[in-house]
Design an enzyme around this catalytic site. Structure first.
Site, PDB file in Angstrom:
ATOM      1  N   SER A 137      51.391 -61.620  41.503  1.00  0.00           N
ATOM      2  CA  SER A 137      50.453 -62.090  42.531  1.00  0.00           C
ATOM      3  C   SER A 137      50.062 -63.519  42.192  1.00  0.00           C
ATOM      4  CB  SER A 137      49.208 -61.208  42.542  1.00  0.00           C
ATOM      5  OG  SER A 137      48.183 -61.785  43.333  1.00  0.00           O
ATOM      6  N   TYR A 150      41.754 -56.348  38.728  1.00  0.00           N
ATOM      7  CA  TYR A 150      43.058 -56.666  39.302  1.00  0.00           C
ATOM      8  C   TYR A 150      43.606 -57.964  38.704  1.00  0.00           C
ATOM      9  CZ  TYR A 150      46.675 -57.617  42.771  1.00  0.00           C
ATOM     10  OH  TYR A 150      47.870 -57.882  43.386  1.00  0.00           O
TER      11      TYR A 150
END
Length: 235
Positions: A137, A150
């Site tokens: 990501s 996360y």
């Protein structure tokens, strides 16, 4: 360019979103795709379109990870590509996270990548070739409020893949990392297709095309990192 025809690829998190798009695109390019996810029904529907192999499994379980690779080799007799795409996320203030949710995020995003890589690397080293593609990501490179769990998992996944790249490159094995921004998927209980998402998010097919790009690069070309920008849909 590298021809993907008859290459055997494992794709994790394949039943929806980015993983589904990658699975369908690789199959269209002639690859034999092993689709891995926890939901058997969705996998079977996908496999009917790709005529590959569907394996319901939990990537964070060591026995399941070993089974995925063993079943792939037994069925196809070879393995060329691993796409570590399975991922989960949850966003909150740090003090509102409990340990179980923290562990779940790290189990899928980091441990799952570790276990699948651990299972395929000896095989790739022995044959002197292979390509691991990690879908991380853009938050592997930045931090944001509510993103402690996360973000930390994606930083860890990125470090894992970066270190592994240095370990396996002398053995003819590639490791590439793709860093998507916002993608219009079911991630974090989102519902794809909203008007705002069409303006500000990547599509799963954009990420799939990036995976195809790194996989089809000539053998002497190493694409270590590929950042995808959702606002412009460019990479």
């Amino acid at each position: 360019m590298t021809d993907l025809t008859d290459k055997v690829a494992i794709v994790t998190g394949a039943s929806r979103g980015i993983g589904r798009a990658i699975t369908l695109l690789l199959a269209m390019q002639g690859a034999k795709v092993v689709a891995v996810a926890r939901t058997a029904e969705e996998l079977e529907e996908l496999n009917a379109k790709t005529q590959g192999l569907a394996i319901p499994a939990d990537v964070a379980d060591e026995d399941d990870a070993a089974h995925i690779v063993a079943e792939t080799l037994s069925h196809f007799g070879r393995l060329d590509i691993l796409v570590c795409n399975a991922g989960v996320g949850s966003f909150n203030l740090l003090e509102h996270f409990d340990a179980a949710e923290w562990d779940r995020i790290f189990d899928v995003n980091v441990k799952g990548t570790f276990l699948l890589c651990k299972a395929v690397v000896p095989h790739f080293k022995a044959q002197g070739s292979g390509h691991i593609v990690g879908i991380t990501s853009d938050v592997s490179k930045r931090t944001f409020e509510h993103g402690t769990a996360y973000g930390a998992s994606k930083f860890a996944q990125d470090a894992l893949l970066s270190s592994l790249r240095k370990e396996v490159r002398p053995h003819g094995v590639k490791v590439s990392t793709i860093y998507p921004g916002l993608v219009d998927t079911y991630f974090n209980d989102s519902r794809p297709g909203s008007l705002d998402a069409e303006k500000t998010h990547l599509k799963p097919s954009d990420v799939a095309q990036a995976v195809r790009y790194v996989l089809e690069a000539p053998a002497h070309v190493v694409v270590d990192e590929l950042m995808l920008h959702p606002m412009t849909q460019e990479w």
